[in-house]
Design an enzyme around this catalytic site. Structure first.
Site, PDB file in Angstrom:
ATOM      1  N   GLY A 273       0.839  -1.237   0.032  1.00  0.00           N
ATOM      2  CA  GLY A 273      -0.009   0.000  -0.204  1.00  0.00           C
ATOM      3  C   GLY A 273       1.001   1.190  -0.043  1.00  0.00           C
ATOM      4  O   GLY A 273       0.900   1.847  -1.059  1.00  0.00           O
ATOM      5  N   ARG A 274       1.663   1.381   1.407  1.00  0.00           N
ATOM      6  CA  ARG A 274       2.252   2.746   1.280  1.00  0.00           C
ATOM      7  C   ARG A 274       3.417   2.977   0.025  1.00  0.00           C
ATOM      8  O   ARG A 274       3.534   3.876  -0.360  1.00  0.00           O
ATOM      9  CB  ARG A 274       3.026   2.474   2.664  1.00  0.00           C
ATOM     10  CG  ARG A 274       3.729   3.909   3.154  1.00  0.00           C
ATOM     11  CD  ARG A 274       4.412   3.435   4.335  1.00  0.00           C
ATOM     12  NE  ARG A 274       3.765   2.643   5.391  1.00  0.00           N
ATOM     13  CZ  ARG A 274       3.017   3.101   6.431  1.00  0.00           C
ATOM     14  NH1 ARG A 274       2.816   4.377   6.509  1.00  0.00           N
ATOM     15  NH2 ARG A 274       2.378   2.439   6.780  1.00  0.00           N
ATOM     16  N   ARG A 309      -1.921  10.924  10.637  1.00  0.00           N
ATOM     17  CA  ARG A 309      -0.717  10.073  11.097  1.00  0.00           C
ATOM     18  C   ARG A 309       0.004  10.851  12.125  1.00  0.00           C
ATOM     19  O   ARG A 309       0.553  10.199  12.892  1.00  0.00           O
ATOM     20  CB  ARG A 309       0.039   9.631   9.915  1.00  0.00           C
ATOM     21  CG  ARG A 309      -0.730   8.607   8.834  1.00  0.00           C
ATOM     22  CD  ARG A 309       0.409   8.072   7.809  1.00  0.00           C
ATOM     23  NE  ARG A 309       1.227   7.248   8.336  1.00  0.00           N
ATOM     24  CZ  ARG A 309       2.741   7.420   8.586  1.00  0.00           C
ATOM     25  NH1 ARG A 309       3.130   8.698   8.095  1.00  0.00           N
ATOM     26  NH2 ARG A 309       3.390   6.653   9.055  1.00  0.00           N
ATOM     27  N   TYR A 313       0.337   8.531  15.496  1.00  0.00           N
ATOM     28  CA  TYR A 313       1.619   7.967  15.646  1.00  0.00           C
ATOM     29  C   TYR A 313       2.771   8.783  16.056  1.00  0.00           C
ATOM     30  O   TYR A 313       3.836   8.179  16.001  1.00  0.00           O
ATOM     31  CB  TYR A 313       1.823   7.155  14.516  1.00  0.00           C
ATOM     32  CG  TYR A 313       1.026   6.271  13.769  1.00  0.00           C
ATOM     33  CD1 TYR A 313       0.314   5.175  14.519  1.00  0.00           C
ATOM     34  CD2 TYR A 313       0.697   6.334  12.487  1.00  0.00           C
ATOM     35  CE1 TYR A 313      -0.860   4.313  13.836  1.00  0.00           C
ATOM     36  CE2 TYR A 313      -0.503   5.419  11.838  1.00  0.00           C
ATOM     37  CZ  TYR A 313      -0.999   4.472  12.522  1.00  0.00           C
ATOM     38  OH  TYR A 313      -1.772   3.667  11.848  1.00  0.00           O
ATOM     39  N   CYS A 340     -10.160  20.449  18.304  1.00  0.00           N
ATOM     40  CA  CYS A 340     -10.064  20.752  19.623  1.00  0.00           C
ATOM     41  C   CYS A 340      -9.297  19.525  20.682  1.00  0.00           C
ATOM     42  O   CYS A 340      -9.986  18.754  21.234  1.00  0.00           O
ATOM     43  CB  CYS A 340     -11.416  21.132  20.332  1.00  0.00           C
ATOM     44  SG  CYS A 340     -12.076  22.288  19.756  1.00  0.00           S
TER      45      CYS A 340
END
Ligand code: PLP
Length: 421
Positions: A273-274, A309, A313, A340
């Site tokens: 994928g990436r 992301r 992460y 927020c």
């Protein structure tokens, strides 16, 4: 220095039609990369990549990949439908689901997808739902800790996926008794690794398992799916994976383990994928606020809804201030979104050139697990997706969400009707 595939001038032009924020994908980069990958595995006659749809679920991009001979790896009904829309069919789809809801195996089977069973108990589930197809794949989990040359990489023993080695044997036998003729083996152990030995190491584990399965069950092993996980250099100091070397590394193990065991006709599959899309997408945002308190903040017109992301992460995404590529990075900013939520920061303590309100910021490497992971927290809307074509023109491949879209699921009643166009 990381390169952008767009200039400030191009972005100013695009923004007249499609205001920021937007995700934009580089068709040329996608195609060239897809061709490199195929070249790297061209030694294997049956090689095929199945793009992990979850990374970038856009049928227009999937069509481009299809033109390059690439299929799709799906794990939900929606992903199967996207694949269908992109024109993918028999033999072009892997269905690598887990905790599969009822009805999805039936759809996958009807499309001629390769069904990849995450667990031995799914054999009965599949058989009861729609009967077993002629070819079935099983997902493997070696357990324990998975180590590569540069140290411990991941902990499969702690992962919910796949079957134990003994379950693989038992599952194959059971599937054979149900009439399955061809088998696949699949495993996904490490995510986003630029370690060049990942695929070759995983290949050895799976190839040795294939030999065991052949010997103990007599099953015909048709393919081995090395799945996803090859990473990309998010940071400027990281290097790209040498995909040619990876292909050759897998070939070496193939020749050592599979060929002598009479398994030289096994097809190699991947479901990256990436690696396929990450570097070829960018999130373009505009600086709309600056704030000077205990730290220096630049507020942009996007937020974690557009790219999760960093919040999720603490992932690094490089940022280029368009038009200021050659200016010194002599300011330190937190580049933040409007949620927020204090983790809504695209960059923390990042050295950048002086940013002025109205500057366009190019957030790199958002082509995979970028738009796709977005959500609607704070009622924030998802952006458009654009395609930069090879001739330099720009095509809308997903329009931006509107409040109407956001309220659509209230359409069973009159309360929100005035807000739904
Ligand atoms: C997520 C996923 C992939 C793709 O992973 P990348 O890290 O994007 O290459 C491939 N296969 C399966 C089963 C996945 O869940």
């Amino acid at each position: 220095m990381k390169k952008t595939f767009l200039t400030k001038e191009q972005v100013c032009e695009i923004a007249k039609t499609y205001p920021t924020p937007f995700h934009i994908y580089d068709e040329k980069g996608i195609r060239e990369n897809a061709r490199r990958l195929k070249e790297a595995f061209s030694w294997n006659k049956g090689y095929k990549e199945f793009f992990a749809v979850k990374a970038t679920p856009n049928p227009y991009l999937m069509k481009i990949l299809r033109e390059e001979g690439i299929g799709a790896d799906c794990s939900s009904m929606s992903e199967l439908l996207l694949s269908e829309a992109a024109g993918l069919g028999e033999g072009e789809i892997m269905f690598s689901s887990n905790e599969t809801p009822a009805g999805e195996f039936t759809k996958a089977k009807s499309m001629g997808a390769y069904i990849n069973l995450d667990d031995i108990t799914h054999i009965d589930f599949l058989n009861n739902e729609c009967g077993v197809p002629e070819t079935v794949c099983m997902r493997f989990n070696p357990g324990g800790i998975y180590e590569l040359e540069n140290g411990i990489m991941d902990n499969p023993g702690d992962a919910k996926y796949g079957c134990t080695p003994d379950q693989m044997v038992e599952g194959y036998k059971k599937l054979m008794a149900l009439g399955v003729k061809n088998f696949g083996i699949h495993s996904f152990l490490v995510s986003n690794t630029i370690a060049p030995d990942y695929y070759p190491t995983l290949a050895r584990t799976l190839f040795e398992l294939a030999v065991r399965l052949k010997e103990e069950t007599g099953a015909h092993i048709s393919f081995i799916n090395l799945s996803g996980g090859i990473g990309i250099p998010y940071r400027p100091e990281e290097n790209e994976v040498d995909i040619m070397a990876v292909g050759q590394g897998v070939k070496k193990v193939f020749d050592e383990v599979l060929v002598p065991a009479g398994l030289g006709d096994v097809k190699i599959f991947t479901e990256l994928g990436r690696y396929m899309m990450g570097p070829y997408g960018a999130l373009v945002v505009k600086a709309i606020h600056e704030k000077h308190i205990y730290k220096e903040y630049i507020g942009v017109d996007a937020c974690a809804v557009n790219l999760m992301r960093p919040a999720m992460y603490r992932a690094y995404h490089h940022i280029t201030v368009l038009g200021k590529e050659n200016e010194p990075a002599d300011h330190v900013y937190d580049v933040v979104g409007s949620l927020c939520e204090n983790n809504d920061k695209f960059a923390i303590d990042r050295a950048l050139p002086k940013i002025d309100i109205g500057d366009y910021l190019y957030i790199h490497d958002t082509g995979a697990h970028g738009y796709a992971m977005g959500y609607n927290y704070n009622g924030k809307l998802k952006s458009a997706e654009l395609l930069l074509r090879e001739d330099g023109s720009v095509k809308l491949i997903r329009r931006a969400e509107t409040t109407s879209d956001y309220f659509r699921t209230f359409d069973f009643d009159d309360l929100m009707k005035p807000y739904i166009k």
